[in-house]
Design a protein around this motif. Structure first.
Motif, short mmCIF file in Angstrom:
data_model
loop_
_atom_site.label_atom_id
_atom_site.label_comp_id
_atom_site.label_asym_id
_atom_site.label_seq_id
_atom_site.Cartn_x
_atom_site.Cartn_y
_atom_site.Cartn_z
N ASP A 155 53.69 -58.86 -27.07
CA ASP A 155 53.25 -59.83 -27.73
C ASP A 155 54.07 -61.23 -27.93
O ASP A 155 54.98 -61.00 -28.86
CB ASP A 155 52.57 -59.39 -29.04
N GLY A 156 54.03 -62.20 -27.04
CA GLY A 156 55.00 -63.04 -27.09
C GLY A 156 56.31 -62.71 -26.81
O GLY A 156 56.72 -61.94 -25.93
N ARG A 157 57.41 -62.95 -27.96
CA ARG A 157 58.74 -62.42 -27.76
C ARG A 157 58.89 -61.05 -28.38
O ARG A 157 60.15 -60.51 -28.25
CB ARG A 157 59.73 -63.40 -28.28
N LEU A 158 57.97 -60.50 -29.00
CA LEU A 158 58.04 -59.19 -29.47
C LEU A 158 57.46 -58.20 -28.65
O LEU A 158 56.38 -58.22 -28.08
CB LEU A 158 57.20 -59.03 -30.72
N VAL A 159 58.33 -57.12 -28.28
CA VAL A 159 58.05 -55.84 -27.51
C VAL A 159 57.96 -54.63 -28.40
O VAL A 159 58.94 -54.57 -29.12
CB VAL A 159 58.63 -55.80 -26.08
N THR A 160 57.11 -53.64 -28.08
CA THR A 160 57.20 -52.44 -28.97
C THR A 160 56.62 -51.29 -27.97
O THR A 160 55.94 -51.53 -26.82
CB THR A 160 56.07 -52.41 -30.06
N SER A 161 57.16 -50.13 -28.11
CA SER A 161 56.89 -48.95 -27.23
C SER A 161 56.46 -47.80 -27.95
O SER A 161 56.66 -47.85 -29.15
CB SER A 161 58.14 -48.90 -26.31
N ALA A 162 55.83 -47.09 -27.28
CA ALA A 162 55.57 -45.60 -28.05
C ALA A 162 56.62 -44.77 -28.08
O ALA A 162 57.74 -45.35 -28.16
CB ALA A 162 54.48 -45.01 -27.01
N GLY A 163 56.58 -43.43 -28.02
CA GLY A 163 57.53 -42.48 -28.47
C GLY A 163 58.63 -42.31 -27.45
O GLY A 163 57.94 -41.91 -26.31
N VAL A 164 59.55 -42.10 -28.03
CA VAL A 164 60.86 -41.54 -27.24
C VAL A 164 61.00 -42.15 -25.51
O VAL A 164 61.59 -43.13 -25.60
CB VAL A 164 60.92 -39.94 -27.21
N THR A 165 60.53 -41.33 -24.73
CA THR A 165 60.72 -41.70 -23.36
C THR A 165 59.94 -42.99 -22.91
O THR A 165 60.60 -43.51 -21.84
CB THR A 165 60.29 -40.36 -22.52
N ALA A 166 59.21 -43.36 -23.73
CA ALA A 166 58.35 -44.63 -23.55
C ALA A 166 59.37 -45.71 -23.75
O ALA A 166 59.13 -46.97 -23.16
CB ALA A 166 57.10 -44.91 -24.47
N GLY A 167 60.36 -45.68 -24.39
CA GLY A 167 61.71 -46.68 -24.38
C GLY A 167 62.05 -46.86 -22.91
O GLY A 167 62.65 -47.79 -22.50
#
Length: 321
Positions: A155-167
């Motif tokens: 979302d714009g400059r913000l990124v988020t991921s789900a759990g553990v291996t999603a990184g």
């Protein structure tokens, strides 16, 4: 493009794979890039003293916050199992609140989203986190728009991921964004992971909600549904089992479980079908019959809606030997 600096925040009780997964992606990407385009990864923490990860592994930061710059190309905060219930870490979150807006891209891995929430950086943004903690994230930071099913989200400059291996998925996506999908694919092959997972987190999570209170009429209905999952369940029949009128039953069911009877039944059927796909060689037609779907097409439609993959794709990913 010039060398990119990727900084990852670590802390006591960090999930080691939240750190090692992305670091390995960027390190492997360097093997397919010319020297000037390499990624430089470094770990940041409150100080350079060794910390203990949640699995017992020791790791140490390259720089403490007092020595770290505040304008990295990418700034990520790794998660940890204790973060959803932890109080705000003022030193970490205050530094994060000041540094993140100066970075080209910033975000979280897994429950690292809670650090960003405490730093006031999630408000008004679409975000995700580990499926087990998504509801708590939404409750803790009501101004954030939490997507329960995304593997990663920008979302714009913000990124988020789900759990553990999603990184790893998130890091691969950033490599693809910087250098194209072919480089990302080469890295994925080297790490023996998929370059882009199909579907969302729902395919990895238990789909049923918690059962109603033992012995209650609603619990009796839930038990009947699970024991006769292949049957049809008109609301009148379920209300009769509960000893209620259909209208009162529907209202009481939602109050006790948080979902409608139809929603519960469909989730239950998905879970039964998942177990059959994982643990048997039954044909899809038989799986659909035994789990209460009227036919394989109906099962496929529900799987696509709920899990983002077809029954065949789910079996290919999760079938036990």
């Amino acid at each position: 493009m010039p060398r990119k600096q990727v900084a990852i925040i670590i802390h006591e009780g960090v999930q080691a794979l939240d750190v090692a997964g992305p670091v390995d992606v960027f390190a492997e990407a360097n093997n397919f890039l010319p020297q000037p385009d390499h990624y430089e990864t470094l770990l940041l923490a409150k100080d350079e003293k060794p910390i203990r990860a949640s699995n017992g592994m020791r790791m140490a930061a390259d720089r403490g916050f007092d020595e770290a710059q505040q304008n990295y190309d990418v700034l990520l905060a790794a998660g940890g199992p204790a973060l959803p219930g932890a109080a705000r870490d003022d030193v970490l979150c205050d530094w994060l609140a000041g540094a993140a807006p100066q970075c080209s891209l910033y975000g979280s891995i897994c429950t690292g989203a809670f650090l960003f929430g405490h730093a006031g950086l999630l408000d008004g943004h679409n975000v995700t986190t580990h499926w087990q903690n998504a509801a708590r994230l939404a409750e803790s930071f009501p101004e954030a728009k939490v997507d329960y099913d995304r593997i990663y989200l920008r979302d714009g400059r913000l990124v988020t991921s789900a759990g553990v291996t999603a990184g790893i998925d998130l890091a691969l996506a950033l490599v693809a964004e910087d250098h194209g999908p072919q480089v990302s694919l080469k890295v994925a092959k080297r790490l023996v992971v998929v370059a882009q997972r199909q579907g969302g987190q729902s395919q990895f999570s238990p789909f049923l909600t918690a059962p109603a209170k033992d012995g209650s009429p609603i619990a009796r209905v839930q038990a009947h549904v699970m024991e006769h999952i292949a049957d049809a369940f008109p609301v009148e029949k379920l209300a009769e089992i509960a000893g209620m009128s259909p209208r009162n039953f529907a209202r009481q069911f939602v109050e006790e479980t948080g979902v409608t009877p139809h929603e519960f039944i469909e989730r239950a059927r998905v879970d039964v079908a998942r177990n059959l796909l994982e643990g048997s060689d039954l044909a899809l037609k038989a799986v659909a019959y035994h789990s209460g779907f009227s036919n394989p097409d109906r099962m496929r439609i529900v799987f696509a809606k709920r899990l983002g993959v077809s029954p065949a794709q789910y079996r290919a990913s999760f079938q036990r030997e």
